[in-house]
Scaffold this motif. Structure first.
Motif, PDB file in Angstrom:
ATOM      1  N   GLN A  79       1.089  -1.129  -0.066  1.00  0.00           N
ATOM      2  CA  GLN A  79       0.233   0.110  -0.002  1.00  0.00           C
ATOM      3  C   GLN A  79       1.172   1.282  -0.143  1.00  0.00           C
ATOM      4  OE1 GLN A  79      -3.128  -0.118  -0.419  1.00  0.00           O
ATOM      5  NE2 GLN A  79      -3.574   2.081  -0.319  1.00  0.00           N
ATOM      6  N   SER A 126      -8.667   5.627  -5.098  1.00  0.00           N
ATOM      7  CA  SER A 126      -9.614   5.476  -3.820  1.00  0.00           C
ATOM      8  C   SER A 126     -11.015   6.150  -4.515  1.00  0.00           C
ATOM      9  CB  SER A 126      -9.118   6.667  -2.764  1.00  0.00           C
ATOM     10  OG  SER A 126      -8.862   8.074  -3.369  1.00  0.00           O
ATOM     11  N   ASN A 184      -5.609  -4.499   1.106  1.00  0.00           N
ATOM     12  CA  ASN A 184      -5.521  -3.614   2.021  1.00  0.00           C
ATOM     13  C   ASN A 184      -6.817  -2.872   2.995  1.00  0.00           C
ATOM     14  OD1 ASN A 184      -6.725  -0.849   0.430  1.00  0.00           O
ATOM     15  ND2 ASN A 184      -5.737  -2.040  -1.134  1.00  0.00           N
ATOM     16  N   PHE A 234      -8.024  -0.034   3.083  1.00  0.00           N
ATOM     17  CA  PHE A 234      -9.058   1.199   2.701  1.00  0.00           C
ATOM     18  C   PHE A 234      -9.864   0.579   1.502  1.00  0.00           C
ATOM     19  CE2 PHE A 234      -4.385   2.340   4.010  1.00  0.00           C
ATOM     20  CZ  PHE A 234      -4.732   3.056   5.361  1.00  0.00           C
ATOM     21  N   HIS A 265      -8.761   0.076  -1.626  1.00  0.00           N
ATOM     22  CA  HIS A 265      -8.498   0.612  -2.473  1.00  0.00           C
ATOM     23  C   HIS A 265      -7.923  -0.503  -3.572  1.00  0.00           C
ATOM     24  CE1 HIS A 265      -6.833   4.283  -0.292  1.00  0.00           C
ATOM     25  NE2 HIS A 265      -7.957   4.599  -0.668  1.00  0.00           N
TER      26      HIS A 265
END
Length: 814
Positions: A550, A736, A761, A763, A765
């Motif tokens: 990441q 994102s 990851n 997030f 993403h």
């Protein structure tokens, strides 16, 4: 009576060619396009041909047939190792079924490893161990299974022990690592160590200890003894000396500080901190010495030593290096009992053959290669230079010097290939630190046994052990401080490694008379390969988007030989240095001597942390940054380092154009001065939206590198009236949801786009809506979380792309 000659008469030591044939089969197994059944059929036919040759009294033909059959058997064993048998084996669980929490039930089969808290985002203490999985729950359904999983318990409270039965829900995945050319193959390492899944969990309602009825009963007792020894050493000695003693005697490295690891690594003596042939051989020598002192018969002394080595192997944790060393020592002692103790080459070959039969993937393990290369080099050198005519004290010193030099030469290309490092002072450092380590090991083992009987130990013994351990540490520090104590090396090609060992064998082993010409040819060929790799590269522009998890790291190689590194990646856990372990090894693999420009798009850890290792290990011409302020410790270090080394620091602003060579122009599109202030105003959003955005024009290829700009930063670029057209786009902010707006994509109109994001990851993403926008624009998207490193090359006006996933094949899960 008709008698047939022995099968392997052309060879004085028959096991050596057998092991070589088997090893070559393991090595070439991945490249053979034939299915296993075909290989098995050919193997049977070759064995049949060998039997006919033997019946016809043709020993050479029979020997060659057997060697070919052994080679084919090696290919089969490799395929079997990477495709474990069993319908419900863990290796066959699809990655798509591991996205949520997965239930596991099994038995702990390794000594739990205590991992201290880090200093970054991941500050939890962990306990890590290997579980032999018996049942897995996927999507609410339970399946009986086989295989191993390595799991970590975050912030543990309970005590975890060998043989404990455990049931819980874990976040799991197949071991992946970082997919870059020349990178460490973590998935193969995991299979070598016996686990096909890895993950983490927390204590609470989802984790249960079901009792200690698993594993072997004797091993449970040994594991408890080891744990007691570790606790009492930790309580009885200072942390630094206690950590070193636990590593050298019991194989537990959890107490070693980063500083201690570094000084032993730089001094070339790190091997004494890892229980291997040195400790096991020394322990066996001590046992055998006392057996002789008690005037026991050689047979009884050898048997006692074998039993002692086995027990020590179990107490020390039974890791692969210990098992290798114990097997080699045991086979040597058994050879002594059988009256064949002088033929050490066959004993070494037999040990290697047994280990590779048991675990074929060990051949690719750095520890396995170092062990056998060092041992073989020492055997050859000691036999080549007979020092028996020299007086005893000097003979011991010269023999130690010859052995240390031979081991250093034997492991040099392996150290370069796996670690890009060699120690110039290692030969002398080993002469001092190895004997000290032997004394620490012997007295430390006795002291550990004493602590089992007397909790506080015995003060005189404690003082001696403490003094010897401290002396070994100070000696390592002294050698590590010497100039050129540790030298960084480029990654040699497999052909270089083969040529090096061929030259070394011809130098040390009298294979045939008048071999001077062969030595000269091999040496010149080796120098020619090195010279070719060192030539200035040119003629091709290449952009490689590295897999750094990441984070971002992009390496550009210009047609005139110059190079640019844009960002260096970083991880949430400071216990893993992405620059030292991923970015720098790629540069050494590419034989990069100098990085002309290092670019930091913005001072956040996932772009910044990896640059530290690059700056420390490579000459750097210039550092570019936006100048956006930060109090991050690594960013402050970078500012100090650049100033101390007098590296030019350029703060780039919107509108600057910099020519880097023939036909290469870099234009800064962002940030403006004063810095852009987004409406959201959060610190992280501010840093992201003030990323340094560069457009690189190189004849027929235009690249747009966007850092971590988000939607507002993209709008600022569009409002600035600058030309954004690009063929290749580095997708903003890891894909994102709030980046890569439709208007921005219409302004850039890329043909290709690369998303740099970590596998699974936290997030999310890249976001599925972002991917949909790229698909709607007809852009071909590459992703480092799925494709690994992505490389674009421009030659003769044509742009080609390739991914490292294509090269990995089976190791990418295909």
């Amino acid at each position: 009576m008709n008698t047939h000659p022995p099968i392997i008469t052309p060879f004085r030591r028959p096991l050596i060619p057998l092991v070589l044939a088997y090893s070559i089969g393991l090595f070439t197994g991945p490249s053979l396009p034939f299915p296993p059944m075909y290989l098995l059929l050919v193997t049977v036919l070759v064995l049949g041909a060998g039997a006919l040759a033997l019946w016809a009294s043709r020993p050479v033909s029979a020997t060659l047939s057997i060697l070919v059959a052994i080679f084919l058997f090696g290919c089969l064993r490799y395929l079997q190792a990477i495709h474990p048998q069993g319908r419900f084996h863990l290796s066959k669980v699809p990655e798509a079924m591991l996205t949520g929490r997965v239930g596991l039930e099994g038995v702990i089969i390794s000594p739990p490893e205590d991992i201290p808290p880090g200093k970054g985002w991941r500050r939890e203490r962990r306990i890590r161990f290997l579980v032999r999985v018996e049942e897995i729950t996927l999507g609410g359904d339970r399946y009986q299974t086989s295989g191993g999983a390595r799991v970590s318990i975050l912030d543990p409270v309970h005590e975890y022990r060998y043989g404990e039965r455990i049931r819980g829900n874990f976040r799991l995945r197949h071991p992946r690592g970082y997919w870059n050319p020349g990178a460490f193959n973590y998935r193969r390492y995991a299979l070598t160590r016996g686990f096909q899944l890895e993950g983490w969990g927390r204590e609470g309602e989802e984790l249960h200890l079901l009792g200690r009825d698993g594993g072997n009963e004797m091993l449970r007792v040994v594991a408890d003894l080891r744990e007691t020894m570790l606790k009492r050493i930790g309580a009885d000695l200072p942390p630094e000396e206690g950590g070193v003693l636990k590593a050298m005697v019991l194989g537990d490295q959890s107490g070693l500080s980063e500083e201690i690891r570094k000084v032993f690594l730089l001094s070339g003596t790190y091997h004494i901190l890892v229980i291997s042939g040195f400790q096991v051989g020394f322990f066996a020598g001590v046992l055998f010495f006392f057996a002789r002192l008690l005037k026991l018969p050689p047979l009884a002394g050898s048997l006692i030593t074998v039993v002692g080595v086995v027990l020590y192997t179990l107490v020390a944790g039974g890791s692969p290096p210990i098992v290798r060393a114990a097997l080699m020592t045991g086979l040597y002692l058994l050879a002594v009992i059988a009256g064949r103790g002088r033929d050490l080459y066959n004993t070494l070959a037999l040990a290697g053959f047994i280990l590779l039969l048991w675990n074929p993937l060990s051949l690719f393990d750095a520890g396995f290669q170092l062990t056998f290369a060092a041992t073989g080099a020492i055997l050859v050198a000691v036999e080549r230079w007979d020092l028996s005519h020299i007086a005893r004290p000097w003979r011991w010193l010269l023999t130690s010097l010859v052995a240390s030099a031979a081991a250093s030469l034997g492991v040099l290309p392996i150290l370069a290939f796996h670690f890009n490092r060699a120690s110039v002072t290692g030969i002398l450092a080993n002469l001092v630190i190895v004997p000290l380590g032997g004394l620490v090991t012997a007295l430390g083992m006795g002291y550990s046994l004493l602590l089992l009987l007397v909790r506080e130990g015995f003060l005189p013994v404690q003082i001696v052990v403490l003094a010897l351990t401290k002396t070994a540490i100070q000696a390592a520090q002294a050698f590590a401080a010497l100039p050129l104590a540790s030298v960084r090396l480029y990654t040699p090609t497999p052909l270089m490694v083969v040529t090096y060992f061929a030259t070394l064998v011809l130098l040390l082993v009298p294979v045939f008379r008048r071999r001077g010409l062969a030595i000269a040819l091999c040496f010149v060929f080796l120098l020619g390969q090195i010279g070719w790799k060192c030539l200035d590269r040119g003629g091709e522009f290449q952009a490689t988007f590295l897999d750094v998890g990441q984070g971002d790291a992009i390496f550009l190689e210009l047609a005139d030989g110059k190079s640019i590194l844009v960002d260096g990646g970083g991880t949430f856990d400071d216990r893993f240095d992405i620059g030292e372990q991923v970015v720098a090894p790629y540069l050494w693999y590419r034989w990069i001597r100098r990085v002309d420009v290092v670019v930091l798009t913005h001072p956040q850890f996932d772009h910044l942390a990896g640059l530290k290792a690059v700056l420390e290990n490579f000459p750097v011409g210039e550092v570019w940054e936006s100048g956006y302020p930060s109090y991050d410790s690594t960013y402050l270090w970078l500012q100090d380092f650049v100033r101390e080394r007098q590296i030019r620091l350029r703060r780039i602003t919107r509108g600057e154009r910099i020519a880097l060579g023939p036909g290469v122009v870099v234009t800064a599109l962002h940030p403006p001065r004063p810095f852009f202030i987004p409406r959201k105003g959060r610190a992280r959003t501010m840093a992201n939206n003030n990323s340094l955005v560069l457009r690189i024009d190189h004849r027929q290829l235009r690249l747009l590198l966007t850092g971590d700009i988000e939607g507002e930063g993209e709008a600022s670029l569009l409002d600035g009236g600058l030309t954004l057209d690009a063929d290749l786009l580095k997708v903003p902010h890891h894909g994102s949801r709030g980046s890569s707006s439709a208007a921005f994509l219409r302004g850039v109109r890329p043909r290709w786009a690369v998303i740099q994001a970590g596998d699974r990851n936290p997030f999310g993403h890249p976001h599925h809506e972002t991917l949909a926008r790229y698909e709607a624009q007809g852009v071909q998207v590459f992703r480092t979380d799925r494709d690994g490193a992505v490389t674009f090359a421009l030659r003769d006006g044509a742009v080609t792309s390739r991914t490292y996933r294509q090269e990995l094949g089976v190791w990418a899960g295909e």
